[in-house]
Motif scaffolding. Structure first.
Motif, PDB file in Angstrom:
ATOM      1  N   PRO A   1      86.112 100.619 -45.236  1.00 39.40           N
ATOM      2  CA  PRO A   1      85.704 102.032 -45.159  1.00 39.40           C
ATOM      3  C   PRO A   1      86.122 102.835 -46.386  1.00 39.40           C
ATOM      4  CG  PRO A   1      87.520 101.586 -43.640  1.00 39.40           C
ATOM      5  CD  PRO A   1      87.048 100.270 -44.151  1.00 39.40           C
ATOM      6  N   LEU A   2      87.243 102.441 -47.025  1.00 37.10           N
ATOM      7  CA  LEU A   2      87.664 103.137 -48.241  1.00 37.10           C
ATOM      8  C   LEU A   2      86.645 102.915 -49.353  1.00 37.10           C
ATOM      9  CD1 LEU A   2      89.773 104.712 -49.875  1.00 37.10           C
ATOM     10  CD2 LEU A   2      90.900 102.534 -50.383  1.00 37.10           C
ATOM     11  N   ALA A   3      86.144 101.686 -49.478  1.00 34.69           N
ATOM     12  CA  ALA A   3      85.128 101.392 -50.491  1.00 34.69           C
ATOM     13  C   ALA A   3      83.852 102.189 -50.221  1.00 34.69           C
ATOM     14  CB  ALA A   3      84.826  99.891 -50.510  1.00 34.69           C
ATOM     15  N   ASP A   4      83.465 102.293 -48.939  1.00 40.36           N
ATOM     16  CA  ASP A   4      82.282 103.089 -48.583  1.00 40.36           C
ATOM     17  C   ASP A   4      82.432 104.532 -49.048  1.00 40.36           C
ATOM     18  OD1 ASP A   4      81.142 100.918 -47.369  1.00 40.36           O
ATOM     19  OD2 ASP A   4      81.773 101.457 -45.353  1.00 40.36           O
ATOM     20  N   LYS A   5      83.595 105.122 -48.744  1.00 43.07           N
ATOM     21  CA  LYS A   5      83.820 106.529 -49.086  1.00 43.07           C
ATOM     22  C   LYS A   5      83.881 106.732 -50.595  1.00 43.07           C
ATOM     23  CE  LYS A   5      86.125 108.069 -44.836  1.00 43.07           C
ATOM     24  NZ  LYS A   5      85.684 106.914 -44.047  1.00 43.07           N
ATOM     25  N   LEU A   6      84.565 105.826 -51.306  1.00 45.83           N
ATOM     26  CA  LEU A   6      84.660 105.949 -52.762  1.00 45.83           C
ATOM     27  C   LEU A   6      83.290 105.840 -53.408  1.00 45.83           C
ATOM     28  CD1 LEU A   6      87.883 103.880 -53.596  1.00 45.83           C
ATOM     29  CD2 LEU A   6      87.558 106.344 -53.871  1.00 45.83           C
ATOM     30  N   MET A   7      82.482 104.898 -52.932  1.00 49.73           N
ATOM     31  CA  MET A   7      81.125 104.741 -53.464  1.00 49.73           C
ATOM     32  C   MET A   7      80.311 106.010 -53.272  1.00 49.73           C
ATOM     33  SD  MET A   7      79.958 100.968 -52.212  1.00 49.73           S
ATOM     34  CE  MET A   7      78.280 101.594 -52.119  1.00 49.73           C
ATOM     35  N   ALA A   8      80.238 106.459 -52.015  1.00 51.01           N
ATOM     36  CA  ALA A   8      79.377 107.599 -51.701  1.00 51.01           C
ATOM     37  C   ALA A   8      79.866 108.881 -52.365  1.00 51.01           C
ATOM     38  CB  ALA A   8      79.294 107.778 -50.179  1.00 51.01           C
ATOM     39  N   MET A   9      81.165 109.163 -52.257  1.00 52.12           N
ATOM     40  CA  MET A   9      81.685 110.434 -52.758  1.00 52.12           C
ATOM     41  C   MET A   9      81.676 110.503 -54.283  1.00 52.12           C
ATOM     42  SD  MET A   9      82.002 112.239 -50.222  1.00 52.12           S
ATOM     43  CE  MET A   9      81.946 111.983 -48.452  1.00 52.12           C
ATOM     44  N   SER A  10      82.031 109.420 -54.940  1.00 51.44           N
ATOM     45  CA  SER A  10      82.043 109.452 -56.409  1.00 51.44           C
ATOM     46  C   SER A  10      80.639 109.684 -56.957  1.00 51.44           C
ATOM     47  CB  SER A  10      82.631 108.153 -56.976  1.00 51.44           C
ATOM     48  OG  SER A  10      81.887 107.027 -56.543  1.00 51.44           O
ATOM     49  N   VAL A  11      79.652 109.029 -56.362  1.00 47.02           N
ATOM     50  CA  VAL A  11      78.278 109.207 -56.835  1.00 47.02           C
ATOM     51  C   VAL A  11      77.770 110.610 -56.495  1.00 47.02           C
ATOM     52  CG1 VAL A  11      75.892 108.426 -56.556  1.00 47.02           C
ATOM     53  CG2 VAL A  11      77.729 106.750 -56.768  1.00 47.02           C
ATOM     54  N   MET A  12      78.066 111.114 -55.296  1.00 45.24           N
ATOM     55  CA  MET A  12      77.593 112.463 -54.941  1.00 45.24           C
ATOM     56  C   MET A  12      78.238 113.531 -55.811  1.00 45.24           C
ATOM     57  SD  MET A  12      76.826 112.717 -50.842  1.00 45.24           S
ATOM     58  CE  MET A  12      78.474 112.343 -50.285  1.00 45.24           C
ATOM     59  N   ILE A  13      79.527 113.371 -56.126  1.00 41.11           N
ATOM     60  CA  ILE A  13      80.194 114.332 -57.019  1.00 41.11           C
ATOM     61  C   ILE A  13      79.521 114.329 -58.385  1.00 41.11           C
ATOM     62  CG2 ILE A  13      82.335 114.784 -58.288  1.00 41.11           C
ATOM     63  CD1 ILE A  13      83.844 113.854 -55.771  1.00 41.11           C
ATOM     64  N   TYR A  14      79.166 113.147 -58.871  1.00 47.37           N
ATOM     65  CA  TYR A  14      78.506 113.067 -60.181  1.00 47.37           C
ATOM     66  C   TYR A  14      77.094 113.656 -60.106  1.00 47.37           C
ATOM     67  CZ  TYR A  14      77.813 111.392 -64.900  1.00 47.37           C
ATOM     68  OH  TYR A  14      77.607 111.323 -66.252  1.00 47.37           O
ATOM     69  N   LEU A  15      76.411 113.478 -58.962  1.00 48.66           N
ATOM     70  CA  LEU A  15      75.083 114.076 -58.799  1.00 48.66           C
ATOM     71  C   LEU A  15      75.163 115.603 -58.791  1.00 48.66           C
ATOM     72  CD1 LEU A  15      73.506 111.660 -56.141  1.00 48.66           C
ATOM     73  CD2 LEU A  15      72.931 111.829 -58.581  1.00 48.66           C
ATOM     74  N   VAL A  16      76.277 116.155 -58.286  1.00 50.99           N
ATOM     75  CA  VAL A  16      76.507 117.603 -58.393  1.00 50.99           C
ATOM     76  C   VAL A  16      76.677 117.982 -59.855  1.00 50.99           C
ATOM     77  CG1 VAL A  16      78.149 119.464 -57.898  1.00 50.99           C
ATOM     78  CG2 VAL A  16      77.485 117.871 -56.084  1.00 50.99           C
ATOM     79  N   HIS A  17      77.431 117.160 -60.595  1.00 47.94           N
ATOM     80  CA  HIS A  17      77.704 117.436 -62.006  1.00 47.94           C
ATOM     81  C   HIS A  17      76.422 117.505 -62.828  1.00 47.94           C
ATOM     82  CE1 HIS A  17      79.527 117.260 -65.959  1.00 47.94           C
ATOM     83  NE2 HIS A  17      78.886 116.136 -66.222  1.00 47.94           N
ATOM     84  N   VAL A  18      75.431 116.658 -62.488  1.00 45.94           N
ATOM     85  CA  VAL A  18      74.173 116.652 -63.246  1.00 45.94           C
ATOM     86  C   VAL A  18      73.088 117.476 -62.528  1.00 45.94           C
ATOM     87  CG1 VAL A  18      74.629 114.467 -64.413  1.00 45.94           C
ATOM     88  CG2 VAL A  18      73.495 114.448 -62.177  1.00 45.94           C
ATOM     89  N   ASP A  19      73.516 118.371 -61.632  1.00 48.08           N
ATOM     90  CA  ASP A  19      72.619 119.326 -60.967  1.00 48.08           C
ATOM     91  C   ASP A  19      71.537 118.676 -60.111  1.00 48.08           C
ATOM     92  OD1 ASP A  19      73.933 121.556 -62.045  1.00 48.08           O
ATOM     93  OD2 ASP A  19      72.800 121.376 -63.919  1.00 48.08           O
ATOM     94  N   LEU A  20      71.867 117.566 -59.473  1.00 48.27           N
ATOM     95  CA  LEU A  20      70.910 116.917 -58.581  1.00 48.27           C
ATOM     96  C   LEU A  20      71.253 117.132 -57.105  1.00 48.27           C
ATOM     97  CD1 LEU A  20      70.228 113.529 -60.433  1.00 48.27           C
ATOM     98  CD2 LEU A  20      68.792 115.572 -60.359  1.00 48.27           C
TER      99      LEU A  20
END
Length: 203
Positions: A77-96
């Protein structure tokens, strides 16, 4: 067998190695996300989808080969959360993605993790419910669609499909499921505590 050897044996079994391998896919996904480059975005989407698929594979292997371990229960579950959250945070960074959406999803996950920790100290196990599992499916599919982000022609049809819009809708629905499952976890936790209290008073 020493404690070190037992831990090493747990970590080096195939399902746990696959789980660890999923974490190593995160950096190339983040590097390849580029709102201006459809090819890099497509490669990043395929890598992320592969990591999500490996999540299903490692769980299936662990159950089939009877290799369910304490390390795996913690790391998966930690890997699931790290995958999803890290990518979503970066998608916020690039305005997606809108920041509020990611903040609410992260807040829910931190809340559930804290609730499970408190429950564990009281001897209460909060198992993942169907709402939580469905939320994860919608979240991962939504992230993949937002990463693909461009408008494509639907196979065998003339209609154009905007993957960013579809992905955002998937994530909105995932958020609703997240809130609903968090409420259900809380209700179940309180109900279990009440039953334990009544049982101890009766004895």
């Amino acid at each position: 067998m020493s404690r070190y050897d037992a831990l090493k044996r747990e970590i080096l079994n195939l399902p746990n190695l696959i789980t660890i391998g999923r974490l190593f896919l995160i950096p190339p996904v983040l590097v390849l996300i580029d709102p201006t480059d459809p090819i890099n975005n497509f490669i990043a989407t395929m890598l992320f989808a592969s990591a999500a698929g490996l999540d299903i594979l490692d769980g299936w292997l662990a159950r089939r080969q009877n290799l369910v371990t304490v390390f795996g229960k913690f790391m998966d579950p930690l890997a699931d959360k790290l995958m999803a959250m890290s990518v979503m945070i970066y998608l916020v960074h690039v305005d997606l993605l809108p920041p509020w959406l990611v903040v609410l999803m992260m807040g829910r996950d931190f809340y559930i993790s804290g609730l499970r920790s408190v429950a564990a100290t009281m001897g209460v196990v909060i198992a993942a419910g169907e709402g939580g599992k469905l939320k994860t499916v919608f979240q991962l599919v939504g992230i993949c669609c937002v990463m693909a982000r461009y408008t494509y022609r639907w196979p065998l049809f003339d209609e154009m499909v905007d993957f960013k819009v579809i992905g955002t809708l998937f994530l909105y629905f995932s958020l609703l499921l997240s809130i609903g499952s968090a409420i259900q976890y809380t209700v179940d936790f309180r109900s279990t505590l009440r039953q334990q209290r009544e049982g101890s008073e009766a004895s």
